[in-house]
Design a protein around this motif. Sequence first.
Motif, PDB file in Angstrom:
ATOM      1  N   TYR A  76       0.837  -1.207   0.000  1.00  0.00           N
ATOM      2  CA  TYR A  76       0.000   0.000   0.000  1.00  0.00           C
ATOM      3  C   TYR A  76       0.862   1.243   0.000  1.00  0.00           C
ATOM      4  O   TYR A  76       1.832   1.348   0.727  1.00  0.00           O
ATOM      5  CB  TYR A  76      -0.940  -0.037   1.205  1.00  0.00           C
ATOM      6  CG  TYR A  76      -1.743   1.241   1.381  1.00  0.00           C
ATOM      7  CD1 TYR A  76      -2.876   1.473   0.580  1.00  0.00           C
ATOM      8  CD2 TYR A  76      -1.364   2.191   2.319  1.00  0.00           C
ATOM      9  CE1 TYR A  76      -3.598   2.631   0.729  1.00  0.00           C
ATOM     10  CE2 TYR A  76      -2.098   3.365   2.462  1.00  0.00           C
ATOM     11  CZ  TYR A  76      -3.223   3.575   1.655  1.00  0.00           C
ATOM     12  OH  TYR A  76      -3.937   4.730   1.806  1.00  0.00           O
ATOM     13  N   VAL A  77       0.493   2.105  -0.819  1.00  0.00           N
ATOM     14  CA  VAL A  77       1.119   3.422  -0.831  1.00  0.00           C
ATOM     15  C   VAL A  77       0.008   4.417  -0.519  1.00  0.00           C
ATOM     16  O   VAL A  77      -1.093   4.268  -1.042  1.00  0.00           O
ATOM     17  CB  VAL A  77       1.709   3.737  -2.233  1.00  0.00           C
ATOM     18  CG1 VAL A  77       2.333   5.123  -2.258  1.00  0.00           C
ATOM     19  CG2 VAL A  77       2.698   2.671  -2.638  1.00  0.00           C
ATOM     20  N   PRO A  78       0.281   5.320   0.387  1.00  0.00           N
ATOM     21  CA  PRO A  78      -0.791   6.256   0.727  1.00  0.00           C
ATOM     22  C   PRO A  78      -1.346   6.908  -0.529  1.00  0.00           C
ATOM     23  O   PRO A  78      -0.598   7.320  -1.413  1.00  0.00           O
ATOM     24  CB  PRO A  78      -0.098   7.289   1.607  1.00  0.00           C
ATOM     25  CG  PRO A  78       1.086   6.595   2.171  1.00  0.00           C
ATOM     26  CD  PRO A  78       1.510   5.577   1.184  1.00  0.00           C
TER      27      PRO A  78
ATOM     28  N   ARG B 150     -10.761   0.862  -1.315  1.00  0.00           N
ATOM     29  CA  ARG B 150     -11.499  -0.340  -1.661  1.00  0.00           C
ATOM     30  C   ARG B 150     -10.645  -1.386  -2.340  1.00  0.00           C
ATOM     31  O   ARG B 150     -11.022  -2.533  -2.487  1.00  0.00           O
ATOM     32  CB  ARG B 150     -12.699  -0.009  -2.540  1.00  0.00           C
ATOM     33  CG  ARG B 150     -12.345   0.618  -3.865  1.00  0.00           C
ATOM     34  CD  ARG B 150     -13.612   0.967  -4.643  1.00  0.00           C
ATOM     35  NE  ARG B 150     -13.287   1.902  -5.717  1.00  0.00           N
ATOM     36  CZ  ARG B 150     -12.931   1.503  -6.915  1.00  0.00           C
ATOM     37  NH1 ARG B 150     -12.860   0.227  -7.198  1.00  0.00           N
ATOM     38  NH2 ARG B 150     -12.637   2.416  -7.822  1.00  0.00           N
ATOM     39  N   ASN B 151      -9.405  -1.003  -2.764  1.00  0.00           N
ATOM     40  CA  ASN B 151      -8.513  -1.976  -3.391  1.00  0.00           C
ATOM     41  C   ASN B 151      -7.657  -2.752  -2.355  1.00  0.00           C
ATOM     42  O   ASN B 151      -6.931  -3.662  -2.717  1.00  0.00           O
ATOM     43  CB  ASN B 151      -7.557  -1.273  -4.374  1.00  0.00           C
ATOM     44  CG  ASN B 151      -8.292  -0.903  -5.662  1.00  0.00           C
ATOM     45  OD1 ASN B 151      -9.490  -1.188  -5.763  1.00  0.00           O
ATOM     46  ND2 ASN B 151      -7.588  -0.288  -6.589  1.00  0.00           N
TER      47      ASN B 151
ATOM     48  N   SER C 113      -1.239 -11.140   7.511  1.00  0.00           N
ATOM     49  CA  SER C 113       0.160 -10.756   7.657  1.00  0.00           C
ATOM     50  C   SER C 113       0.356  -9.377   8.264  1.00  0.00           C
ATOM     51  O   SER C 113       1.481  -8.903   8.389  1.00  0.00           O
ATOM     52  CB  SER C 113       0.820 -10.765   6.276  1.00  0.00           C
ATOM     53  OG  SER C 113       0.173  -9.814   5.461  1.00  0.00           O
ATOM     54  N   ASP C 114      -0.729  -8.734   8.570  1.00  0.00           N
ATOM     55  CA  ASP C 114      -0.665  -7.409   9.154  1.00  0.00           C
ATOM     56  C   ASP C 114       0.037  -6.396   8.234  1.00  0.00           C
ATOM     57  O   ASP C 114       0.610  -5.424   8.641  1.00  0.00           O
ATOM     58  CB  ASP C 114       0.076  -7.483  10.515  1.00  0.00           C
ATOM     59  CG  ASP C 114      -0.406  -6.385  11.451  1.00  0.00           C
ATOM     60  OD1 ASP C 114      -1.603  -5.941  11.245  1.00  0.00           O
ATOM     61  OD2 ASP C 114       0.350  -5.949  12.289  1.00  0.00           O
ATOM     62  N   GLU C 115      -0.020  -6.727   6.993  1.00  0.00           N
ATOM     63  CA  GLU C 115       0.625  -5.838   6.020  1.00  0.00           C
ATOM     64  C   GLU C 115      -0.440  -5.356   5.037  1.00  0.00           C
ATOM     65  O   GLU C 115      -1.260  -6.138   4.558  1.00  0.00           O
ATOM     66  CB  GLU C 115       1.681  -6.627   5.225  1.00  0.00           C
ATOM     67  CG  GLU C 115       2.761  -5.752   4.633  1.00  0.00           C
ATOM     68  CD  GLU C 115       3.817  -6.608   3.967  1.00  0.00           C
ATOM     69  OE1 GLU C 115       4.395  -6.155   2.940  1.00  0.00           O
ATOM     70  OE2 GLU C 115       4.048  -7.739   4.454  1.00  0.00           O
ATOM     71  N   LEU C 116      -0.428  -4.098   4.737  1.00  0.00           N
ATOM     72  CA  LEU C 116      -1.443  -3.598   3.822  1.00  0.00           C
ATOM     73  C   LEU C 116      -1.014  -3.866   2.366  1.00  0.00           C
ATOM     74  O   LEU C 116       0.031  -3.424   1.922  1.00  0.00           O
ATOM     75  CB  LEU C 116      -1.651  -2.080   3.999  1.00  0.00           C
ATOM     76  CG  LEU C 116      -2.641  -1.700   5.098  1.00  0.00           C
ATOM     77  CD1 LEU C 116      -2.644  -0.176   5.253  1.00  0.00           C
ATOM     78  CD2 LEU C 116      -4.033  -2.177   4.763  1.00  0.00           C
TER      79      LEU C 116
END
Lengths: 341, 678
Positions: A237-239, A244-245, A254-257
């Motif tokens: 994830y990038v800010p 919704r994606n 995995s606690d990773e976005l």
Amino acid sequence: MNAFSKSASARNDPAKTAPPFSGKRFGAWLDRRIPPSARINLSQANIFIFPTRSGFAFAGLLLMLILGAINYQNSLVYGTAFLLGSMFVITILYTFRNLSGLSIEMAERHSGFVGEHIEFSVRVERPKGRGREGIQIGWPNGYKQWVEIYDTQASVVSLYVTAERRGWLHPGRMLVETYFPLGLLRAWTWVDINARGLVYPKPLFSDSPQSHSSKHRDEGVLIDPLGSDDFVDLRGYVPGDPIRNILWRSYARSDELVVKRYASYQEPRLWFDFDQLSGDVEEKLSRLTGFALTATRSEQEFGLRLPQKEIAPGLGQLHLDQVLRELALYGHSEAEQPNNG
Amino acid sequence: MAEKPITPGKNAPQVGMAYQIPRNSLALLMISQVVVILPLAVYITPWIIGVGLFSGYWRTQVYRGRWGYPAGWVKAVLVFAGVFGIALSGYGTFSLEAATSLLVLAFALKLLEMKTRRDAYLIIFLSYFLIATAFLFDQAITMAAYQVLAAVIITAAMVGMNQLQSRVRPLASIKLAAALIFQALPLTLVLFLLFPRIAPLWSIPMPSSSTTGISDTIKPGDVANLTMSNELAFRVVFEDEVPPARELYWRGLVYSEFDQGTWTVGRPLPPKATPPAAVGPGIGYEVFLEPTQAEWLFSLDTPVDYGPRLKMLGDYRLINPESILSVKRYRLVSDPQYTQDPQLHGLLERRETRLPDEDNPRIREYAKALLADTGSPTAMVEAMLAQIRNRDYVYTLQPPTLNNENSIDEFWFDTRRGFCSHYAGAMVFALRAADIPARMVGGYQGGEVNPRTGHVEVRQYLAHAWVEVWIESAGWTRVDPTAAVAPARVENGLNAALSGEDRAALSFLTNARLGEGDLLSNALQFFDSVEHRWNFWVVGYDAASQSSVLQKLLGEVTPARIGLALAIGGGVSMFLVALTLFWRRRPTQRNPAERKFFKFASAMARQGYARAPDETPAAYLHRLAVKAELDPQPMVQRLQSFMYDPQASLSEVERRQMRQDFRKLRFRLAFSTPGKAS
């Protein structure tokens, strides 16, 4: 200076009325006498004048009157014959003057498909003074039109020439003639005003463009990497990424976005390929023409692939003109390209 | 789009669709049909006029879109009616009238199927042809003027077929046609003067209408009928003085045979090989004979000099090789002192003394007794004249009717009233009865001098018959018994001899011509002189007069000179037309202000202040104003606003101001020296 060879090529078609300058020698003479030019001024150097059939009949009438006058020894019959004869002689001046001083030039050039009538706009201008009447212009394989320059100084006349073959249409020398005022004399000239129009192949609409074009999704062009049509891959994830994606299931593990990436692809682009069609050359060109027209009408982008040439896909009138031009001139040597405009 | 591509140079100016004759030229064609047939109407079969009117009406209905073109059988009926009419008319098969009738019939019927351009041209050419045909019947100046108008209408129809197609402009067609004909006149004149006139090439159909004027038989009453007519017989121009009227006996016919009260010419005598040799000074004159449809010519006394184509018969009258269908012009020299036939050979003597066997017994007896009484032919003639003079014989145009059998007896002894042919006939009969050769001569007596042109007019009412008696050694001698009964007829003309009763029987115009000095007779004289000039210069312009005119014009008549004259005359007349067509007047580009300025500038140049070639009008005016020590600003401004805004220059007040500026400058600078400024 290759005007004659153009008109000679037009005469190859036996269905057409042969222009009167079809003789090679006469054509060459005419080219020397009235050289082709974008604008031609009519004068005694290039106007011909000769009695018509009615004129010869009139001369026969005069002869009969003279014979009657001699046999009846009748002065007034002599007088009638002389008056009519003098009138005949004077109309030479009238008929000549009707064409003399006119200037003729090509006004606008048009294009069309084989089998259509190609429009040529010709501008006729007269010098000041008395108006001109009863003037007609036309090409040997077109139709004559009246030139109305009695009240006006100039007039633009639309002439139509039937297009029989694709490529450059050279109507050749144009006839300018008048029978004014009595129809006993005809003044005429053949002018070459460098008229040419582009003739496209006759379109064939037998089949739909898609079936013969290469249409592969992977040949599509990525137009928006952040589109929403097709899934591409996952990345961190990038800010700013749409919320919704975000793949929430993966975040739970995995606690990773992680976000899913989608991309948009253009509608399949059409390539019309000469080599993929069957049939003879003209038929292929006709079908390509049909494709191009259909595609343009349904606003689909398309490209053209000819053995020697390729036109990148595009859309719009300019693109269509370019495509049609290539199709029209396919296989024609460069020499036949217009050398001016 | 039309179906047919053009074939250059072949087809007419038409575009694809079925050809339609332009409506304005169609209308003109129908008008010209009427105009052209009208003057022929009196000469052709009336049936044709009917057929023509019917076709014309039908065509008009087609023109107006009411009817269609006639079916084939209608046309067939019309053709049949026309040909039937011509056959019924009684004209000879090869007569001019029959030919003309056929031509007019074809013309009228062609109108019914006039659809294509070619049809229209055929009609036009036929119309021109009919104009010429009308001239075969009448060549008067009025006819010529009428036919010029007809030619304008026909030509206008032809112009209409080739003119601007987008607008119907019948007036423009007529104007252009009139211009064409007018501009053709100089060239026509040149051709008319110079085109060589040659003799007829072959024989031609003649008008079958009966001869006019004196005929070759004289029945009782014939001459009186002629006397009722004031038509012109011929005009004569004498080269010297006009002889007195009593000597003007115009011989035309010689009547040698008498039967059943009728005098006829009989078989013509063989022509003379050479003209008679002149004895005394001759009388030279030129005759303009109106068409008679006969060959005989009229002459005075004995012609001793006449054209090579004319023949002189044994009775000294002249014959033309063809019937005279248009005004015939011939020059003669007559010798009054010539003796005709000093010796009379037996054959001719028998001919001129022959009489029928039985009739008129009283005068035969009377004649034999008279000759025995008087002793000589001359004395017998004198005795008969004395009897006419002294007994109660009366000259009248309305004699009592005589029966054919013994008409001469009846006249001479009983009624004693008659006119010239009665007296001449009785005298010839009596002389022949006494075996003295005598013959009756018919022609005209007298003639009126037209004071305007000096020519002599001979009209039908001057028709006359007199006697020629053959006297030993004196030959044929003229005797006019009418001079005995009515001396005034011969001395002072017909008018003096007529009784009031006779005059009442004459037509109004004849009386007017016979009258003197009043307005009407003056007017008639004027028209006659116009007509005479027309005949002299136009109708009578034939080979002989052409050669004399050309002699005067060219000095010597050679083909080379005629060719040169034709080239020069033709060139000049063509040049005149070309000038009107091609010479364009330079359009007046300068507005009034500009004209004023240039006039001013050239005036100043004469004073020494010329405008430099590169100087604008404004700069020039500025320079002059400074020189004249005036304020240049308003002047220059005015000039500029005038010159570059023509509309403003129309203002009268401002123009006057500018003129004042110029005047001021000229005045100021007139007294200063140009100096270096110029």
